[in-house]
Design a protein around this motif. Sequence first.
Motif, PDB file in Angstrom:
ATOM      1  N   MET A 188      98.431  88.943  27.112  1.00 54.38           N
ATOM      2  CA  MET A 188      99.537  89.031  26.156  1.00 54.38           C
ATOM      3  C   MET A 188     100.338  90.297  26.442  1.00 54.38           C
ATOM      4  O   MET A 188      99.771  91.369  26.617  1.00 54.38           O
ATOM      5  CB  MET A 188      98.982  89.068  24.727  1.00 54.38           C
TER       6      MET A 188
ATOM      7  N   ASP B  88     105.973  88.448  25.985  1.00 51.46           N
ATOM      8  CA  ASP B  88     105.725  87.256  25.170  1.00 51.46           C
ATOM      9  C   ASP B  88     106.365  87.396  23.789  1.00 51.46           C
ATOM     10  O   ASP B  88     106.765  86.411  23.180  1.00 51.46           O
ATOM     11  CB  ASP B  88     104.216  87.032  24.997  1.00 51.46           C
TER      12      ASP B  88
ATOM     13  N   TYR C 164      98.713  87.705  17.518  1.00 52.48           N
ATOM     14  CA  TYR C 164      97.945  86.473  17.724  1.00 52.48           C
ATOM     15  C   TYR C 164      98.480  85.346  16.842  1.00 52.48           C
ATOM     16  O   TYR C 164      98.636  84.208  17.290  1.00 52.48           O
ATOM     17  CB  TYR C 164      96.456  86.714  17.437  1.00 52.48           C
TER      18      TYR C 164
ATOM     19  N   LEU D 237     102.063  84.216  18.144  1.00 48.56           N
ATOM     20  CA  LEU D 237     102.052  83.502  19.422  1.00 48.56           C
ATOM     21  C   LEU D 237     101.076  82.327  19.429  1.00 48.56           C
ATOM     22  O   LEU D 237     100.957  81.623  20.429  1.00 48.56           O
ATOM     23  CB  LEU D 237     101.708  84.477  20.561  1.00 48.56           C
ATOM     24  N   GLY D 238     100.370  82.117  18.292  1.00 42.11           N
ATOM     25  CA  GLY D 238      99.430  80.999  18.213  1.00 42.11           C
ATOM     26  C   GLY D 238      98.264  81.144  19.170  1.00 42.11           C
ATOM     27  O   GLY D 238      97.887  80.195  19.870  1.00 42.11           O
ATOM     28  N   LEU D 239      97.685  82.355  19.210  1.00 41.54           N
ATOM     29  CA  LEU D 239      96.598  82.637  20.149  1.00 41.54           C
ATOM     30  C   LEU D 239      95.262  82.799  19.434  1.00 41.54           C
ATOM     31  O   LEU D 239      95.209  83.033  18.224  1.00 41.54           O
ATOM     32  CB  LEU D 239      96.892  83.941  20.918  1.00 41.54           C
TER      33      LEU D 239
ATOM     34  N   THR E  90      91.635  85.119  26.008  1.00 38.07           N
ATOM     35  CA  THR E  90      92.711  84.719  25.095  1.00 38.07           C
ATOM     36  C   THR E  90      93.337  83.411  25.557  1.00 38.07           C
ATOM     37  O   THR E  90      93.719  83.272  26.725  1.00 38.07           O
ATOM     38  CB  THR E  90      93.794  85.812  25.036  1.00 38.07           C
ATOM     39  N   ILE E  91      93.420  82.450  24.622  1.00 34.60           N
ATOM     40  CA  ILE E  91      94.042  81.153  24.926  1.00 34.60           C
ATOM     41  C   ILE E  91      94.920  80.733  23.750  1.00 34.60           C
ATOM     42  O   ILE E  91      94.825  81.291  22.661  1.00 34.60           O
ATOM     43  CB  ILE E  91      92.988  80.045  25.184  1.00 34.60           C
ATOM     44  N   LYS E  92      95.768  79.743  23.985  1.00 36.77           N
ATOM     45  CA  LYS E  92      96.586  79.164  22.916  1.00 36.77           C
ATOM     46  C   LYS E  92      95.704  78.318  22.004  1.00 36.77           C
ATOM     47  O   LYS E  92      94.801  77.627  22.489  1.00 36.77           O
ATOM     48  CB  LYS E  92      97.677  78.259  23.511  1.00 36.77           C
TER      49      LYS E  92
ATOM     50  N   THR F 107      93.976  74.584  22.807  1.00 32.76           N
ATOM     51  CA  THR F 107      93.612  74.425  24.226  1.00 32.76           C
ATOM     52  C   THR F 107      92.322  73.611  24.348  1.00 32.76           C
ATOM     53  O   THR F 107      91.356  73.841  23.623  1.00 32.76           O
ATOM     54  CB  THR F 107      93.412  75.810  24.893  1.00 32.76           C
TER      55      THR F 107
ATOM     56  N   LYS G 164      91.027  79.376  32.604  1.00 32.68           N
ATOM     57  CA  LYS G 164      91.352  80.787  32.367  1.00 32.68           C
ATOM     58  C   LYS G 164      90.384  81.685  33.133  1.00 32.68           C
ATOM     59  O   LYS G 164      90.733  82.791  33.542  1.00 32.68           O
ATOM     60  CB  LYS G 164      91.256  81.130  30.869  1.00 32.68           C
TER      61      LYS G 164
END
Length: 364
Positions: free
Chosen positions: A1, A96, A275, A278-280, A295-297, A300, A308
């Motif tokens: 990020m 981002d 977070y 950004l929807g993380l 860290t992912i969306k 996922t 990742k």
Amino acid sequence: MKLGIIGLPNVGKSTLFNSLTKAGAESANYPFCTIDPNVGIVPVPDERIYKLGELYHTKKVTPAVVEFVDIAGLVKGASKGEGLGNQFLANIREVDAIVHVVRCFEDPNVIHVDGSVDPLRDIETITLELIFADLEVLERRISRVAKSARMDKEAGKEHEFLLKVKDCLEDGKCASAMEVSEDDQKYFDALNLLTAKPVIFAANVSEDDLADDGASNEGVQKVREYAAANGSEVFVICASIEAEIAELDDDEKAMFLEDLGISESGLDKLIAASYRTLGLMSFLTAGEDECRAWTIKIGTKAPQAAGKIHSDFERGFIKAEVVNWEVLLREGSLAAAREKGLVGMEGKEYVVQDGDVILFRFNV
């Protein structure tokens, strides 16, 4: 990020950057003291991986990280070369999200470039500069596409869309306010506009306003109203206090925050807001060699989460052994959790959840 920190000169931008990153970016009471963009990498505070590290007696704990980019203070006319801001706007095109530091404190010893403290005026000044900078990018793209728009159907579609974006910006609106169709999204993404990025406002207050989270600060209330109307997040900080917190170890930090009557530092607030914006979220891997956060969306699926770690994990994905981190801690080992049927054997359609500890099975 990756987050870009922007704001007018003397709003506490570089002080906040210093405290977040302990990078020692120059901070002084005059405009344009930040000449080069400062970049700092900060670990994401996450107690889960440290607790798992203790369980596994791991050799290495690796938190997720955030990269902060701090640029020179922007002033009115920055997009046209006023001050030094213009040459740095390019440095935040790749971030981002944008963290916009807004001054909500009075201090006769700290000069304000416009002579008075007015958070909404300051937000408007910066937003207009970002819009002007985006219009410059847009006009260059329009002139390139216009040449082939008459002969090429695809170029014609793009040209039509670009003109709509231009109208939006010329109305003084950010590109994020536009409704973009699925067909036009590729044109929109390629522009990489500053005003299309999500914005998180950091309301910088005096120490006195920190305990009630800026509730009694009129400037903070205005920033909150503006942010709510524009779908943005706000968090309240005192940059000078953050600078003090940055010098303390974890135990001292906890005591210091308690004395101030607050539960979390500005860094904690900012990362939580980032977070959410950004929807993380993070999933975890744990073992004797390393415990790590990834860290992912949100949303996922397991194979993409595996990717990742390494592309081979995604390519040869077979299944994922999944257990919640709290369950793993409570049971004391993956084997004990397996015996009780608490470990899921998940396939390609499994949507990873925040706090999942995952062991990927793959074959390439």
